[in-house]
Design a protein around this motif. Structure first.
Motif, short mmCIF file in Angstrom:
data_model
loop_
_atom_site.label_atom_id
_atom_site.label_comp_id
_atom_site.label_asym_id
_atom_site.label_seq_id
_atom_site.Cartn_x
_atom_site.Cartn_y
_atom_site.Cartn_z
N ALA A 172 0.95 -1.23 0.07
CA ALA A 172 0.02 0.08 0.06
C ALA A 172 0.87 1.17 -0.07
N VAL A 173 2.08 1.30 0.63
CA VAL A 173 2.88 2.33 0.71
C VAL A 173 3.48 2.92 -0.52
N GLU A 174 3.85 1.75 -1.38
CA GLU A 174 4.43 1.90 -2.62
C GLU A 174 3.52 2.52 -3.64
N VAL A 175 2.14 2.01 -3.60
CA VAL A 175 1.11 2.37 -4.55
C VAL A 175 0.73 3.81 -4.07
N GLN A 176 0.71 4.18 -3.00
CA GLN A 176 0.37 5.50 -2.45
C GLN A 176 1.39 6.51 -2.93
N ALA A 177 2.77 6.16 -2.82
CA ALA A 177 3.67 7.07 -3.13
C ALA A 177 3.75 7.29 -4.72
N LYS A 182 3.02 11.04 -9.16
CA LYS A 182 2.82 10.80 -10.53
C LYS A 182 1.50 10.61 -10.99
N GLY A 183 0.44 10.59 -9.95
CA GLY A 183 -0.77 10.43 -10.73
C GLY A 183 -1.35 9.08 -10.95
N LEU A 184 -2.72 8.75 -11.15
CA LEU A 184 -3.29 7.55 -11.53
C LEU A 184 -2.87 6.84 -12.98
N PRO A 289 -7.03 -0.16 -16.90
CA PRO A 289 -6.55 0.98 -17.82
C PRO A 289 -5.58 0.56 -18.84
N CYS A 290 -5.29 -0.70 -18.90
CA CYS A 290 -4.11 -1.01 -19.90
C CYS A 290 -4.35 -2.29 -20.92
N THR A 291 -5.83 -2.22 -20.79
CA THR A 291 -6.13 -3.48 -21.63
C THR A 291 -7.28 -2.97 -22.24
N ARG A 292 -7.65 -3.32 -23.55
CA ARG A 292 -8.65 -3.03 -24.48
C ARG A 292 -8.81 -4.17 -25.53
N PRO A 293 -10.19 -4.16 -26.17
CA PRO A 293 -9.90 -5.25 -27.04
C PRO A 293 -9.54 -5.04 -28.39
N VAL A 294 -9.49 -6.37 -29.04
CA VAL A 294 -8.61 -6.40 -30.28
C VAL A 294 -9.75 -6.49 -31.37
N LEU A 295 -9.54 -6.25 -32.51
CA LEU A 295 -10.15 -6.42 -33.75
C LEU A 295 -9.97 -7.62 -34.42
#
Length: 460
Positions: A172-177, A182-184, A289-295
């Protein structure tokens, strides 16, 4: 470790597992499993209890003798375990079925091995493990940013197999930092590696420190540029296991030689739960946020970190299987020197542009004809996949007044292409109008002839 409910069909139970008179499945692994499996599971010396035959008679000689015998046997067993040659074992299992490979892995390591479950088609691994009839463990990395459908899938898998998935969470500390500094969504700007390191790699490292081996769903066809040389079994080159140090962790890849289509045929045949996202066009599934469908026609990994180069589509969990470039004395990679002679988009209808030529395009505000240009790299599988459609498009546009060209934008030209030509990933397609200096980028992932032709027709 799976409960008895995971072993739902007695037809698949080996001799080591049988139902007792009350209908409960009993594991006899500590009694009937082969010696190698038992040795893997013994982590502590047995406690000696010697009953004195007569009052006042010392048991020390008996205990000492028993202890010496036990230590000698343990030393012999440990030597036998350490003598496993995993390169030879890999060659032995190279053409074995995933079920046979899974059975060997579980037999050798017992409770000290676990399946890494990602929430995608890795459910095939769990099905194979169930079919062996052996107890098994499953763990997964919960990054905190998975799709809701993935969490629902986890629950469905646990209920279907009667197991409890062992979840690993990021610190949790690393994620918060990371988020505070640097933002979400910093990965859209500076790459996904930092976020993956915090949310995936480090939690995985903690999980593996409690194991002697792990099982992954890596396949060679998932990413030809980075996973083409995956062995069936190997000494893990990146992570440490329970005993610590290099060589302390064994990595099993039972489906390394299986194609994705065959995996899906297996899943449909066995009627197992699958992630609902697969029915929405998702193939390779990671964080939301890093995955989307492919065609249709796109490679499955193109839906992951789509804003980055195709050859960077690894999160770090399997970095040991990425084949590095071998450099020559002048610093150039052998792969690049080979690719220099293996160009693509070779057609009389396509003009090959040089760096001065495309720089001249950027300076002109008025051109005689509009131009369509693809920025490509010959080694990129996505560029290779669109080659037939781009050549067909060039032939259709021949004589229409629209020129079709290509510009190799990797290597020394990559920095220039990123700064001046909007290069994000390969391939990037640009349209240079007749009366504008700046090109117009084609953002769609559709690279078939009709889609590209519609793009050109709308702008010419």
């Amino acid at each position: 470790m799976a409960s008895a409910a995971a072993l739902s069909s007695s037809a698949f139970l080996p001799r080591e597992l049988r139902a007792d008179q009350n209908g409960q499945v009993r594991s006899l692994d500590f009694v009937a499993l082969p010696a190698l499996a038992r040795r893997r599971r013994c982590t502590a010396r047995p406690v000696l209890s010697v009953e004195p035959q007569k009052m006042g008679e010392s048991v020390a000689p008996l205990a000492a003798a028993a202890m010496i015998a036990t230590e000698a046997a343990a030393a012999v067993e440990e030597k036998a375990v350490g003598a496993v040659n995993y390169e030879e074992l890999d060659r032995e299992l190279e053409h074995a079925s995933p079920l046979a490979i899974m059975d060997r892995a579980l037999e050798m390591f017992g409770n000290e091995i676990a399946i890494a479950f990602s929430g995608a088609e890795d459910v095939a691994l769990i099905e194979y493990a169930k079919l062996t009839g052996r107890p098994f463990r499953v763990f997964s990395l919960d990054t905190g940013r998975l799709n809701p459908e993935t969490y629902q899938f986890f629950d469905a898998v646990e209920k279907h197999y009667g197991i409890h998935i062992e979840y690993m969470f990021p610190d949790a500390v690393e994620v918060q930092a990371l988020v505070r500094n640097k933002g979400l969504f910093s990965f859209y700007e500076d790459g996904h590696q930092e976020c993956c390191k915090v949310r995936k790699v480090r939690p995985l490292r903690r999980a593996l420190k409690g194991l002697k081996a792990w099982i992954t769903g890596q396949r060679k066809d998932q990413s030809p540029g980075t996973r083409a040389n995956i062995p069936v079994v190997q000494v893990d080159p990146s992570f440490e296991g329970l005993d610590g140090g290099n060589g302390s962790l064994i990595k099993w890849n039972p489906v390394a030689n299986v194609e994705g289509q065959d995996i899906w045929n297996f899943l449909r045949t066995m009627d197992v739960p699958v992630n609902p996202l697969h029915y929405k066009g998702y193939v390779s599934i990671g964080c939301e946020p890093c995955t989307r469908p492919v065609l249709p026609g796109q490679h499955e990994r193109e839906g992951r970190w789509w804003w980055e180069d195709a050859k960077a589509k690894e999160c770090g969990l399997h970095k040991g299987n990425v084949v590095p470039s071998i450099t020559q004395g002048n610093g150039a990679s052998i792969a690049n020197s080979i690719n220099d002679t293996l160009d693509i988009f070779d057609s009389q209808a396509i003009v090959s542009l040089t760096r001065p030529g495309i720089e001249n395009f950027l300076k002109l505000e008025n051109r005689k004809d509009p131009w369509l240009v693809v920025l490509y790299a010959p080694w990129c599988q996505f560029c290779q996949a669109m080659e037939p459609s781009y050549i067909e498009l060039a032939e259709k546009l021949s004589g229409s007044g629209v020129k079709v060209a290509k510009f190799r934008a990797d290597g020394d030209q990559k920095s220039f292409a990123k700064q001046e030509l909007q290069l994000g990933s390969f391939p990037t397609i640009l349209f240079f109008p007749k009366h504008a200096s700046r090109p117009i980028k084609y953002f769609s992932e559709r690279r078939d002839v009709d889609s590209l032709l519609a793009f050109v027709s709308a702008l010419r």
